[in-house]
Design an enzyme around this catalytic site. Sequence first.
Site, mmCIF file in Angstrom:
data_model
loop_
_atom_site.group_PDB
_atom_site.id
_atom_site.type_symbol
_atom_site.label_atom_id
_atom_site.label_comp_id
_atom_site.label_asym_id
_atom_site.label_seq_id
_atom_site.Cartn_x
_atom_site.Cartn_y
_atom_site.Cartn_z
ATOM 1 C CD GLN A 73 40.590 46.815 36.002
ATOM 2 O OE1 GLN A 73 40.537 46.377 37.143
ATOM 3 N NE2 GLN A 73 41.324 46.250 35.045
ATOM 4 C CB CYS A 103 38.594 40.531 38.196
ATOM 5 S SG CYS A 103 38.501 40.161 39.964
ATOM 6 C CG HIS A 174 46.807 38.220 33.774
ATOM 7 N ND1 HIS A 174 46.465 38.478 35.085
ATOM 8 C CD2 HIS A 174 47.733 37.228 33.834
ATOM 9 C CE1 HIS A 174 47.161 37.679 35.894
ATOM 10 N NE2 HIS A 174 47.915 36.906 35.139
ATOM 11 N N GLY A 215 51.245 39.855 33.689
ATOM 12 C CA GLY A 215 51.202 38.517 34.253
ATOM 13 C C GLY A 215 52.574 37.920 34.504
#
Length: 339
Positions: A73, A103, A174, A215
């Site tokens: 990533q 993020c 997420h 998530g």
Amino acid sequence: MPEKLGYTGLLSDRVFAVAPMIDWTDRHCRFFHRQLSRRALLYTEMVVADAILHGDRQRLLSFDPVEHPVALQIGGSDPDKLAGAAEIGAAFGYDEINLNVGCPSDRVQSGTFGACLMRDPGLVGRCLSAMRAAVDVPVTVKCRIGVDDQDPEPALDAVADAAIEAGVSAIWVHARKAWLKGLSPKENRDIPPLDYDRVRRLKARLPDVFIGLNGGLGSIEAAARECGDLDGVMLGRAAYQTPGQLTEVDARFYGVANASVDYAHVIETMAAYAERHMAAGGRLGHVTRHMVGLFAGLGGARRWRQRLSDAAARAGAGPEVLQEAFAEIRPALQDRAAA
């Protein structure tokens, strides 16, 4: 060696992944997780494109071949830099290159990447297009459903459409908003409400696109339940804090016969790995810190944790600490096998 990942649109088999987690999913963690599941897709921590381009690439990107399938990533917002970093990652042998669009940390906000990119789908598309043109391995994206006051319906659709136009192989979502103002990164993992249905609506709109869910999934059972009509699920903290449940992944998600795990062999393998790491100048704790939750819920788990944590920190501690700690849990494992 596990089969390499091959995204092919709508897959017949669902993909199970361990999420990228800063300070957690380093190479030692991934090597350990691979002892528990041969098929799970493992992610690196997020690595910033500038660090890959200008930093110590061997330290940042090297990994053991046993980790395959493993995805890198990358964080960033400059298409040219991301393309260069992706090309370097692919040359190191990663099976997938993933762009972080989720993020919420202060670091990514100051650099205007990560979750900040949810506000600029056009830039997301340009970044992914450049990465896709630079490599032959799958390029994917991991995003949120929105940030701050965005409406998750158009916000997620816009990023997803830009990603598809760029030719990505998978979209991991997420299923929370990220609040860039007012919440810490830790709070962003818990406070914004989960909205799995929003991810399912995305999948219903894009039936031929790989859509994976991340998530708030607290167990392998929950992951299997919530996967439903989606193509994959990604477990984060639960996989790290209670890694023993990763032994269920191959059977639940890949149809592999659920053979019992030989924990003695796992410990021997990790002790040999730790010995190699220490011979190269590393510390025992670099390896053992990822293993403390292995026997969570089993009688003797507290003694395992204490022995592993305390002994690994003492001066001169070596790989024998793993065997010493395992002796604390072995009776409970034998009782469970006999039950």
